[in-house]
Scaffold this active site. Sequence first.
Site, PDB file in Angstrom:
ATOM      1  N   GLU A 180      -3.854  -3.667  -4.913  1.00 17.53           N
ATOM      2  CA  GLU A 180      -5.311  -3.527  -5.027  1.00 17.53           C
ATOM      3  C   GLU A 180      -5.730  -2.089  -4.751  1.00 17.53           C
ATOM      4  O   GLU A 180      -6.503  -1.829  -3.830  1.00 17.53           O
ATOM      5  CB  GLU A 180      -6.030  -4.517  -4.087  1.00 17.53           C
ATOM      6  CG  GLU A 180      -5.323  -4.825  -2.764  1.00 17.53           C
ATOM      7  CD  GLU A 180      -5.693  -3.868  -1.635  1.00 17.53           C
ATOM      8  OE1 GLU A 180      -6.204  -2.774  -1.929  1.00 17.53           O
ATOM      9  OE2 GLU A 180      -5.449  -4.205  -0.477  1.00 17.53           O
TER      10      GLU A 180
ATOM     11  N   HIS B  74       0.868  -1.171   0.000  1.00 18.97           N
ATOM     12  CA  HIS B  74       0.000   0.000   0.000  1.00 18.97           C
ATOM     13  C   HIS B  74       0.910   1.228   0.000  1.00 18.97           C
ATOM     14  O   HIS B  74       1.942   1.232   0.672  1.00 18.97           O
ATOM     15  CB  HIS B  74      -0.909   0.005   1.226  1.00 18.97           C
ATOM     16  CG  HIS B  74      -1.762  -1.221   1.343  1.00 18.97           C
ATOM     17  ND1 HIS B  74      -2.699  -1.547   0.396  1.00 18.97           N
ATOM     18  CD2 HIS B  74      -1.812  -2.196   2.292  1.00 18.97           C
ATOM     19  CE1 HIS B  74      -3.300  -2.680   0.749  1.00 18.97           C
ATOM     20  NE2 HIS B  74      -2.771  -3.091   1.888  1.00 18.97           N
TER      21      HIS B  74
END
Length: 326
Positions: free
Chosen positions: A278, A240
């Site tokens: 993602e 992330h």
Amino acid sequence: MTSSTAALEISEGERGHLPDGRLWEMSSGGYRCQSNGDKYFQIDYIPGRDFARFTLSLSDTSPTELDLWCDWLFALNPALQNVDITEADIVISRISRTEFYQRAELWYCGNNAGKFPLQWVENKLGVRHPLRAEPPKGEVYRRYFHSLGMEFSLRHLDPQEDLERFTDWMNQERVAKFWEEEGDVEKQRQFIDSVIQDPHKHPLIACFDDEPFAYFEVYWALEDRIAPYYDCQPFDRGAHMLVGDARFLGKKFATAWFNGVSHFMYLDDTRTETLVGEPRADNRAVLKYINGTFGWKKIKEFDFPHKRAALVMCKKGEFFQNMGGV
């Protein structure tokens, strides 16, 4: 093969130097490069070709010096895949881009590099996975980016040193829109503590020339929420990302730091064959930089309970074929 990164524009007669001060000059057919003192050697290369030749005396050239020149030449010429080292018109060795950038000792300063023994365990959620090495404190990766003239580095997040900075980053409007973790210092302290205590995550602060600018939360995919949404393998890795210092937004910086953090994840465990991510499907800025960069591709969109996400993926072979170029 085509590269996602354009070559640095250099014309005949142009001069420059490596980070250690060694000089180079572009000439017809290649580059004239400084070795030791007033000694020079020739690199034969035609821009756009996939091969080059170093004509030098190995007695005048140290392995460290040769590594510096290879990194510079690969960064300058994304199409270049192989360098032949010649002495007295005899090919002594061949250096490939793919193999060169997998030499962890040149950039990696962590404690794993695939040496942590394989031992299967089960976490509290019942997920069976390899036991992970405890992330080291301090710096884990450092690399010079020729396109920027700057060093990129990654270090373990320090809960005391980085708390105020991290709180500021999380409360910036553009960051909060996608992370949704805005809040006061105490909330950020709890967030940091939860990440540090999670054995499948490694919180990192990214720096350019030792100036912190971003946070990367590197994770093992098998123990993460992404695992059920694709054919996850035991050593797949993801991250992330947030850039907290707005001065380092934009393509030229994103290309470098995205390359750097991907490189680190592959070097941190040689058994990692796939990287995943993602980001939110509507995060156009991130997807613009990711898709098509160093082997990364958007695979599909899917629904998490909390967001519509894009699955992005990178395979090791493709990454190292396109590695460098920055």
